[in-house]
Motif scaffolding. Sequence first.
Motif, short mmCIF file in Angstrom:
data_model
loop_
_atom_site.label_atom_id
_atom_site.label_comp_id
_atom_site.label_asym_id
_atom_site.label_seq_id
_atom_site.Cartn_x
_atom_site.Cartn_y
_atom_site.Cartn_z
N ILE B 22 0.83 -1.21 0.00
CA ILE B 22 0.00 0.00 0.00
C ILE B 22 0.86 1.25 0.00
O ILE B 22 0.59 2.21 -0.73
CB ILE B 22 -0.97 0.00 1.21
CG1 ILE B 22 -2.02 -1.10 1.03
CG2 ILE B 22 -1.64 1.36 1.39
CD1 ILE B 22 -2.98 -1.28 2.21
N THR B 24 3.84 1.66 -1.15
CA THR B 24 4.74 1.84 -2.30
C THR B 24 3.94 1.83 -3.61
O THR B 24 4.08 2.72 -4.43
CB THR B 24 5.83 0.75 -2.36
OG1 THR B 24 5.20 -0.54 -2.28
CG2 THR B 24 6.81 0.89 -1.21
N GLU B 25 3.07 0.82 -3.78
CA GLU B 25 2.36 0.68 -5.05
C GLU B 25 0.90 1.14 -4.98
O GLU B 25 0.24 1.24 -6.01
CB GLU B 25 2.40 -0.77 -5.52
CG GLU B 25 3.82 -1.28 -5.77
CD GLU B 25 3.83 -2.80 -5.84
OE1 GLU B 25 3.08 -3.36 -6.66
OE2 GLU B 25 4.57 -3.43 -5.06
N GLY B 26 0.39 1.34 -3.77
CA GLY B 26 -0.97 1.82 -3.63
C GLY B 26 -1.93 0.76 -3.13
O GLY B 26 -1.65 -0.44 -3.17
N GLU B 27 -3.06 1.24 -2.65
CA GLU B 27 -4.03 0.35 -2.01
C GLU B 27 -4.59 -0.69 -2.96
O GLU B 27 -4.75 -1.86 -2.62
CB GLU B 27 -5.16 1.22 -1.40
CG GLU B 27 -6.25 0.46 -0.69
CD GLU B 27 -7.41 0.10 -1.62
OE1 GLU B 27 -7.93 -1.02 -1.50
OE2 GLU B 27 -7.78 0.93 -2.47
N LYS B 28 -4.87 -0.26 -4.21
CA LYS B 28 -5.47 -1.20 -5.16
C LYS B 28 -4.51 -2.32 -5.54
O LYS B 28 -4.94 -3.39 -5.97
CB LYS B 28 -5.90 -0.47 -6.42
CG LYS B 28 -7.13 0.41 -6.22
CD LYS B 28 -7.44 1.17 -7.50
CE LYS B 28 -8.51 2.22 -7.26
NZ LYS B 28 -8.69 3.10 -8.41
N GLY B 106 -0.10 6.56 -0.24
CA GLY B 106 -0.60 5.25 0.19
C GLY B 106 -1.46 5.36 1.44
O GLY B 106 -2.51 4.71 1.56
N GLU B 109 -4.77 6.72 0.45
CA GLU B 109 -5.57 5.67 -0.20
C GLU B 109 -6.16 4.73 0.84
O GLU B 109 -7.33 4.33 0.75
CB GLU B 109 -4.71 4.89 -1.18
CG GLU B 109 -4.35 5.68 -2.43
CD GLU B 109 -3.43 4.91 -3.36
OE1 GLU B 109 -3.38 5.24 -4.55
OE2 GLU B 109 -2.75 3.97 -2.90
N HIS B 113 -10.16 4.30 1.32
CA HIS B 113 -10.68 2.94 1.18
C HIS B 113 -11.36 2.49 2.47
O HIS B 113 -12.43 1.85 2.44
CB HIS B 113 -9.55 1.98 0.81
CG HIS B 113 -9.97 0.54 0.81
ND1 HIS B 113 -10.81 0.01 -0.14
CD2 HIS B 113 -9.70 -0.47 1.67
CE1 HIS B 113 -11.03 -1.27 0.13
NE2 HIS B 113 -10.36 -1.59 1.22
#
Lengths: 202, 202
Positions: B22, B24-28, B106, B109, B113
């Motif tokens: 989350i 580094t690349e994001g929640e999705k 992150g 996000e 979410h």
Amino acid sequence: MSTRMRSADRRRLLAQATRDIILTEGEKAATVRAITGRAGMPLSSFHYVYESREEAVREVWPLLRADDSFFAVPELPEGTTMEDVIIGMVTSWFRGTAAEPLKELGELELFVHSIRTEELRALPAEFQSTYEELVIGALENAMEQLGVTALIPMRSLARMVLIVTDGASKGMLVNADAIQPDELIPPLFSGFNRFFAAVDPA
Amino acid sequence: MSTRMRSADRRRLLAQATRDIILTEGEKAATVRAITGRAGMPLSSFHYVYESREEAVREVWPLLRADDSFFAVPELPEGTTMEDVIIGMVTSWFRGTAAEPLKELGELELFVHSIRTEELRALPAEFQSTYEELVIGALENAMEQLGVTALIPMRSLARMVLIVTDGASKGMLVNADAIQPDELIPPLFSGFNRFFAAVDPA
């Protein structure tokens, strides 16, 4: 729905449907299927209009700017100061977002999704500039009415206004009762009258 | 990886992997496949530990609190005021988030979410309370050093600090250059010394 609907109309309807879904059900809910369903169009029609789902999301940004009445500066009564104006502007904006928390959440989702998505990455900054211009325009309107000039850059003033509105809106999403605007907003702008001076009558 | 790994260890590794993705690349990007891949575990192991992906996301929240050094109040030099302390705290926090924008994105996000997801909905408010307590603790430490007492509720002070840090962090994600902390943060807390008074020496 007539298949003879003009392309520009279909485009507009799909963009509006995308916005409506994001601001009610959230960004992730805005699938191509949900968008076409909401617009009352067949799923297959989507790709005649948009290359991708992200292209439709891109067109949501300009549609967000519908109700910026919070920035409209009324006729100011005698004795009003710029500090009053700024506190009034931020407080009324905050009350507007607090009245529609789902919309505020949807906008925040659109924001983080756009920052994260390469092809949408530039949009939040463009949007922020538009917001800054709106705040600057409203402040300048008030300054003219009050016969004052700013002693610091207008953009800095606008950014401080936006820092507080953004922070208060986020706090409201966490806990609607935690952000009492009349208690928490005025102290942050207290003393801002020092950033303005009377214009010398020419 | 040994199948004899203890359940608590697997749980911790999967939660850490979820957090790392989350931030580094994001929640999705934090799918069950990505989480187990990052933790070096077989995909099938996930559901022995967690009922759902959201249950792993839930455990990310307490892991976010690793580096709250921004709230550590150093020994304060003679002549320091509470206004200095607050401005220093917010500025140093801002610089910390600006140094790691992906982490900040992150966290935002994870925030949206969680607000959107029924089973995670309560977490941001718990987290916010923890933050408020951290700020209050830091302010109380400084107040004790400076021999002052607060004239308004500590929680209100903490909330104003958090409004500004949240708003400035969001602005930084939009446009890293737009938020010059030394220009935009001090004016918002200017005059805050009026909210403190010297403690009567008993």
